[in-house]
Design a protein around this motif. Sequence first.
Motif, PDB file in Angstrom:
ATOM      1  N   HIS A 179      17.605 -27.250  -3.759  1.00  0.00           N
ATOM      2  CA  HIS A 179      17.791 -26.630  -5.068  1.00  0.00           C
ATOM      3  C   HIS A 179      18.983 -27.324  -5.716  1.00  0.00           C
ATOM      4  O   HIS A 179      19.647 -28.150  -5.074  1.00  0.00           O
ATOM      5  CB  HIS A 179      18.084 -25.138  -4.927  1.00  0.00           C
ATOM      6  CG  HIS A 179      17.038 -24.381  -4.168  1.00  0.00           C
ATOM      7  ND1 HIS A 179      15.903 -23.873  -4.758  1.00  0.00           N
ATOM      8  CD2 HIS A 179      16.949 -24.047  -2.849  1.00  0.00           C
ATOM      9  CE1 HIS A 179      15.161 -23.265  -3.845  1.00  0.00           C
ATOM     10  NE2 HIS A 179      15.772 -23.356  -2.677  1.00  0.00           N
TER      11      HIS A 179
ATOM     12  N   CYS B 184      18.402 -23.181 -11.725  1.00  0.00           N
ATOM     13  CA  CYS B 184      18.157 -24.157 -10.685  1.00  0.00           C
ATOM     14  C   CYS B 184      17.686 -25.441 -11.358  1.00  0.00           C
ATOM     15  O   CYS B 184      16.840 -25.403 -12.240  1.00  0.00           O
ATOM     16  CB  CYS B 184      17.094 -23.659  -9.704  1.00  0.00           C
ATOM     17  SG  CYS B 184      16.712 -24.857  -8.407  1.00  0.00           S
TER      18      CYS B 184
ATOM     19  N   GLU C  15      16.675 -28.390  -9.697  1.00  0.00           N
ATOM     20  CA  GLU C  15      15.973 -29.321  -8.803  1.00  0.00           C
ATOM     21  C   GLU C  15      14.603 -28.713  -8.527  1.00  0.00           C
ATOM     22  O   GLU C  15      14.532 -27.563  -8.072  1.00  0.00           O
ATOM     23  CB  GLU C  15      16.770 -29.473  -7.496  1.00  0.00           C
ATOM     24  CG  GLU C  15      16.089 -30.285  -6.416  1.00  0.00           C
ATOM     25  CD  GLU C  15      16.050 -31.765  -6.735  1.00  0.00           C
ATOM     26  OE1 GLU C  15      17.089 -32.304  -7.147  1.00  0.00           O
ATOM     27  OE2 GLU C  15      14.973 -32.362  -6.592  1.00  0.00           O
TER      28      GLU C  15
ATOM     29  N   CYS D 198      11.770 -27.104  -7.045  1.00  0.00           N
ATOM     30  CA  CYS D 198      11.798 -26.520  -5.710  1.00  0.00           C
ATOM     31  C   CYS D 198      10.575 -25.673  -5.409  1.00  0.00           C
ATOM     32  O   CYS D 198      10.522 -24.964  -4.419  1.00  0.00           O
ATOM     33  CB  CYS D 198      13.075 -25.689  -5.539  1.00  0.00           C
ATOM     34  SG  CYS D 198      13.250 -24.385  -6.762  1.00  0.00           S
TER      35      CYS D 198
ATOM     36  N   HIS E  18      10.275 -22.753  -9.762  1.00  0.00           N
ATOM     37  CA  HIS E  18      11.556 -23.440  -9.995  1.00  0.00           C
ATOM     38  C   HIS E  18      12.158 -23.038 -11.349  1.00  0.00           C
ATOM     39  O   HIS E  18      13.343 -22.730 -11.464  1.00  0.00           O
ATOM     40  CB  HIS E  18      11.335 -24.952  -9.912  1.00  0.00           C
ATOM     41  CG  HIS E  18      12.305 -25.765 -10.669  1.00  0.00           C
ATOM     42  ND1 HIS E  18      13.636 -25.845 -10.313  1.00  0.00           N
ATOM     43  CD2 HIS E  18      12.161 -26.521 -11.787  1.00  0.00           C
ATOM     44  CE1 HIS E  18      14.259 -26.632 -11.181  1.00  0.00           C
ATOM     45  NE2 HIS E  18      13.395 -27.045 -12.080  1.00  0.00           N
TER      46      HIS E  18
ATOM     47  N   MET F  82      13.929 -19.728 -11.475  1.00  0.00           N
ATOM     48  CA  MET F  82      15.056 -19.538 -10.555  1.00  0.00           C
ATOM     49  C   MET F  82      16.338 -19.684 -11.366  1.00  0.00           C
ATOM     50  O   MET F  82      16.991 -20.713 -11.368  1.00  0.00           O
ATOM     51  CB  MET F  82      14.991 -20.567  -9.420  1.00  0.00           C
ATOM     52  CG  MET F  82      16.016 -20.346  -8.330  1.00  0.00           C
ATOM     53  SD  MET F  82      15.673 -21.422  -6.930  1.00  0.00           S
ATOM     54  CE  MET F  82      17.195 -21.187  -5.986  1.00  0.00           C
TER      55      MET F  82
HETATM   56 CU1  CUA Z   1      15.390 -23.788  -6.830  1.00  0.00          CU
HETATM   57 CU2  CUA Z   1      14.449 -25.230  -8.484  1.00  0.00          CU
END
Ligand code: CUA
Length: 373
Positions: free
Chosen positions: A173, A208, A210, A212, A216, A219
């Motif tokens: 992340h 977040c 990245e 994931c 994502h 997040m």
């Molecule tokens: Cu955790 Cu994108």
Amino acid sequence: MTRGLKLVGLLVWLSTMISYAQEQLPFLNQPNVLNGASPNAREVEGLFWWVIGLSVLVLLVVVAFLGAAIVRGIQERNLTDEPPQIHGNLALEVTWTAVPLLILAFLLVLTVGSIYRLSGFAAPEEALEVNVWGQQFWWEFQYPENGVVTANELVVPVGRPVKLNLRSRDVMHSFWMPQFAGKTDLVPGNNRAQWFTPEQEGLYYGQCAELCGDSHANMRLRIVALAPEEYAQWVEAANTPAQVSSEQLVQQGSQLFISKGCVNCHAVQGVNVYNRVGPDLSHIGSRTSIGAGILANNHDNMVRWLRYTDVVKPGVRMPNLGLNQEEAEAISTYLSELTLPNVDIAAFIGEDKLQQTNEENTITLQAHVLGGN
Ligand code: CUA
């Protein structure tokens, strides 16, 4: 007017336009690197402006030479004679190799200095340490100094540096609070860190950064920056179990929370503090959002979240418990009473500010998506 003055004028104009756009376009109030709220974020912002400034300068010089060449070519146009034949120009070639090298070397020195000052290892001694765990698709915040565990809303005191120890429980992340610091990846099996000093009370956004998994984009996180005395009150309250009323619906919700298995994954002080597969819910009623920053925390949203979690947040780890409307309403009512004793976070932030930011930054659930309840 010299070229330097023109450049300054251009930068002033650009930043004026950006702040005007920020006022006019609400979506620009979402996480934004150009309205930093900590010295750390402004250091990143400073680098950004150096890069933009030098890029604009290079653009102007190149366009000026190009324009001059075109104008001269038109003025001296002679279609019958062959133009002079040139085989290289040493001085020119050295210049256009050396100048970019010098510019890049200058940016390198600036950047390396910033990377060093902003890294977690450069965090001041007196920093408040928070252990941050990232997992699909939410954040856990542990405060070893205060004995507090919470989720998705990072509460910090204004004026004191905060050092975040970043770790992942599953995949990669990236922790990003645009107004406070740069992005830092959370790498499974690795310890990473970043730090920042919040300067002004308020509610801020994070995300977040990245890829994931399915959710994502869902997040997110919020940062609640409180005055030091308010933060002290929060710490005390966060260490105290919530007091729920004896009202029938609340008690029914409390029973369902156990019988439906919620308690197997979620810790609630006074009920079960060990099960922390999911976010700690000890004071969920005092959070400004649910679902890791994606929904405003209110009864209707909580009921929909409990019934249709996987629709609201694709890929979520929380199973669909098959709750009916009455059960979900009872549990939601119980959760809404799990509040911080004697502390009103919404009042600390300001109701207006909370409402405005919820309108701008949370998902609006559409009834037809959720089975038309
Ligand atoms: Cu955790 Cu994108």
